[in-house]
Scaffold this active site. Structure first.
Site, mmCIF file in Angstrom:
data_model
loop_
_atom_site.group_PDB
_atom_site.id
_atom_site.type_symbol
_atom_site.label_atom_id
_atom_site.label_comp_id
_atom_site.label_asym_id
_atom_site.label_seq_id
_atom_site.Cartn_x
_atom_site.Cartn_y
_atom_site.Cartn_z
ATOM 1 N N ASP A 315 0.817 -1.211 0.000
ATOM 2 C CA ASP A 315 0.000 0.000 0.000
ATOM 3 C C ASP A 315 0.851 1.262 0.000
ATOM 4 O O ASP A 315 2.030 1.236 0.342
ATOM 5 C CB ASP A 315 -0.897 0.025 1.250
ATOM 6 C CG ASP A 315 -2.083 -0.921 1.140
ATOM 7 O OD1 ASP A 315 -2.956 -0.921 2.021
ATOM 8 O OD2 ASP A 315 -2.122 -1.712 0.116
ATOM 9 N N ASP A 316 0.171 2.387 -0.404
ATOM 10 C CA ASP A 316 0.640 3.764 -0.224
ATOM 11 C C ASP A 316 1.688 4.222 -1.240
ATOM 12 O O ASP A 316 2.096 5.383 -1.203
ATOM 13 C CB ASP A 316 1.178 3.999 1.199
ATOM 14 C CG ASP A 316 0.127 3.801 2.286
ATOM 15 O OD1 ASP A 316 0.450 3.818 3.476
ATOM 16 O OD2 ASP A 316 -1.064 3.599 1.897
ATOM 17 N N HIS A 366 -5.953 3.130 -4.065
ATOM 18 C CA HIS A 366 -5.942 3.202 -2.599
ATOM 19 C C HIS A 366 -6.322 4.628 -2.189
ATOM 20 O O HIS A 366 -5.791 5.177 -1.223
ATOM 21 C CB HIS A 366 -4.532 2.832 -2.097
ATOM 22 C CG HIS A 366 -4.402 2.656 -0.618
ATOM 23 N ND1 HIS A 366 -5.303 1.951 0.180
ATOM 24 C CD2 HIS A 366 -3.446 3.106 0.262
ATOM 25 C CE1 HIS A 366 -4.908 1.976 1.443
ATOM 26 N NE2 HIS A 366 -3.780 2.682 1.539
ATOM 27 N N HIS A 370 -5.102 9.336 0.396
ATOM 28 C CA HIS A 370 -5.152 8.601 1.664
ATOM 29 C C HIS A 370 -6.072 9.243 2.705
ATOM 30 O O HIS A 370 -5.825 9.197 3.910
ATOM 31 C CB HIS A 370 -3.725 8.398 2.244
ATOM 32 C CG HIS A 370 -3.541 7.091 2.939
ATOM 33 N ND1 HIS A 370 -3.854 6.894 4.275
ATOM 34 C CD2 HIS A 370 -3.078 5.881 2.510
ATOM 35 C CE1 HIS A 370 -3.590 5.661 4.614
ATOM 36 N NE2 HIS A 370 -3.131 5.006 3.564
ATOM 37 N N HIS A 457 3.820 -2.207 3.072
ATOM 38 C CA HIS A 457 3.843 -0.868 2.489
ATOM 39 C C HIS A 457 5.136 -0.648 1.733
ATOM 40 O O HIS A 457 6.221 -0.872 2.302
ATOM 41 C CB HIS A 457 3.658 0.175 3.596
ATOM 42 C CG HIS A 457 2.305 0.109 4.236
ATOM 43 N ND1 HIS A 457 1.983 -0.825 5.226
ATOM 44 C CD2 HIS A 457 1.161 0.825 4.016
ATOM 45 C CE1 HIS A 457 0.728 -0.659 5.592
ATOM 46 N NE2 HIS A 457 0.185 0.346 4.856
HETATM 47 NI NI NI Z 1 -2.453 3.109 3.614
#
Ligand code: NI
Length: 487
Positions: A315-316, A366, A370, A457
């Site tokens: 993620d991210d 995603h 955020h 991540h």
């Molecule tokens: Ni995240």
């Protein structure tokens, strides 16, 4: 042409003694002396021919017999020129009653002087210096034409038609002669100097020679023309044959070419048919394999609860430093993973985002930056996710069908109204919190079951280090790595 008057001869010209030809009119005695009661030498039958010369009013001397006969028993004969016509010549016999012994053969074209017929039909003739009997039938009466000796040196008169024969006389230039027969290069003439054969050239005039020369030249010219025409015809024929041959070969060549083309087309068609058949077979095989694969997949999916599949998710990202390292590690281990990216990150690092998709990993949204989507109204959430997906599509060409809400925060409105499927996780490594690779590995070890979704991540360096261990561990446990779509 030859005049029609007939030349006659008395048989004296070619004999040294002035003898004449006679025929007996009765059975005749030959006496040793000129006395009727003297000894008889021989007798001569009535109708026989003899050569004799008068020696008195009453007696004639026979040279051959060396005796005398009475003049009243003999009748002087006058000869007539005749030409021998038989191709093989004609024999001359010594006696009228005995044909077994020829004196000589009179040749065709030669001339005899015929003194008349004996009782059995044979003619008594003079042939050169020979006297004897000959068959009358093959003789033709000779006519003559007057001509002059044209040779300035005069003409030799031969007994017979050959320069090896006896020369009787020399006939002076411009003397008139009577021509009776001509054959080969010889001419039989009668003249004041005797009768016999001269070379034809000796009576040929300059004019005639010239004419003959011209005729000869003309004949030669005609012959040359004929030969040239024949040669030309032969050449023409050869040329025509050559052309015909070339034409024939061209035809053959064309036929051959056509055959080759037909053969090539046939071969090509056969090859195409074979290729098509092979393609069809390959397609069938592929279909069968796909079916088999599908069956296998179904079977393995059916047992996926206890199967050995796991999905790594990051993620991210994308981030400038970490994401490329993560991609390298995944590539090194031939592992496929799923990246839930932020829209603003994709906007900032489009090349890295594109690399994710190009490497065969799944890419999905995603959110843009955020935010906690569960605290926003649905249209705002939809707009956020759409903006993110548009950016992903713009950069990678991929249209995501799933998304991961930041913080895992999701409410019922989102579940019911958002078109995209939400994807959460089953194993949270908390890598963002402890930045400790061994703790990350420990979380995986304790939390992973077949079908697990592991959360990491790709923005922390420690995660890069942890990933190596995580992959090795999962492989050692028999896991295969799949994307969310494949799970
Ligand atoms: Ni995240």
């Amino acid at each position: 042409m030859f005049s029609t008057y007939i030349l006659v001869r008395d048989g004296k010209a070619n004999t040294e003694v002035p003898t004449f030809v006679y025929q007996t009119n009765d059975h005749t005695y030959v006496y040793k002396k000129m006395k009727r009661l003297s000894k008889k030498v021989t007798t001569i039958d009535k109708g026989d021919f003899i050569l004799a010369k008068p020696v008195s009013t009453d007696w004639y001397y026979l040279t051959d017999e060396k005796g005398y006969v009475k003049a009243k028993n003999l009748e002087r004969q006058i000869g007539e020129y005749q030409i021998v016509t038989s191709a093989n010549g004609e024999p001359i016999y010594e006696e009228a009653y005995n044909k077994s012994k020829p004196l000589t053969t009179a040749l065709e074209g030669y001339v005899v002087i015929n003194y008349g017929s004996s009782k059995n039909g044979l003619s008594f003739v003079e042939y050169g210096d020979i006297f004897g009997y000959i068959d009358a039938a093959p003789l033709n009466v000779a006519s003559s034409k007057p001509m002059n000796i044209e040779n300035a040196n005069g003409a030799n008169l031969y007994l017979f038609a050959s320069t090896k024969e006896k020369i009787i006389a020399k006939i002076p230039y411009q003397s008139e002669v009577k021509v009776l027969s001509q054959f080969a290069d010889w001419t039989f003439v009668d003249s004041d100097y005797g009768y016999g054969y001269i070379v034809t050239l000796d009576i040929t005039t300059q004019e005639e020679l010239k004419k003959q020369e011209e005729m000869k030249k003309e004949a030669e010219r005609l012959e040359a023309e004929k030969i040239a025409a024949e040669k030309k015809a032969v050449e023409k024929k050869a040329e025509e044959e050559r052309k015909a041959k070339i034409e024939e070969e061209k035809k053959k060549e064309a036929q051959k070419l056509a055959e080759q083309q037909a053969e090539a087309e046939k071969k090509k068609a056969a090859e195409e048919a074979k290729k098509k058949e092979e393609q069809e077979k390959a397609a069938e095989k592929q279909q069968a394999e796909q079916q088999e694969q599908a069956t296998e997949n179904q079977q393995s999916q059916g047992s996926s609860g206890s199967g050995k599949k796991v999905a790594l998710t990051f993620d991210d990202g994308p981030s400038a430093n970490v994401t490329p390292q993560i991609l390298n590690t995944l590539k090194k281990h031939q592992v496929k993973a799923t990246f839930f990216v932020l829209g603003q990150g994709v906007e900032k690092h489009p090349n890295i985002a594109k690399q994710i998709a190009d490497d065969g990993h799944q890419i999905a949204g995603h959110s843009w930056n955020h935010r906690d989507l569960s605290k926003l109204d649905i249209p705002t959430v939809e707009a956020d996710l759409k903006k993110t997906n548009d950016m992903i599509q713009q950069v990678t060409g991929v249209v995501p069908a799933v998304y991961r809400p930041p913080y895992g925060a999701i409410n019922n409105s989102m579940r019911n109204q958002i078109q995209l499927s939400p994807i959460l996780w089953t194993v949270d490594t908390l890598d963002w919190k402890h930045h400790n690779p061994s703790q990350t590995l420990q979380s995986v070890k304790s939390g992973t079951k077949p079908g697990a979704i592991i959360l990491m991540h790709d923005i922390h360096q420690a995660t890069v280090t942890a990933l190596e261990d995580v992959i090795q561990y999962l492989k050692s446990q028999g896991y295969t790595f799949v994307t969310i779509d494949e799970l």
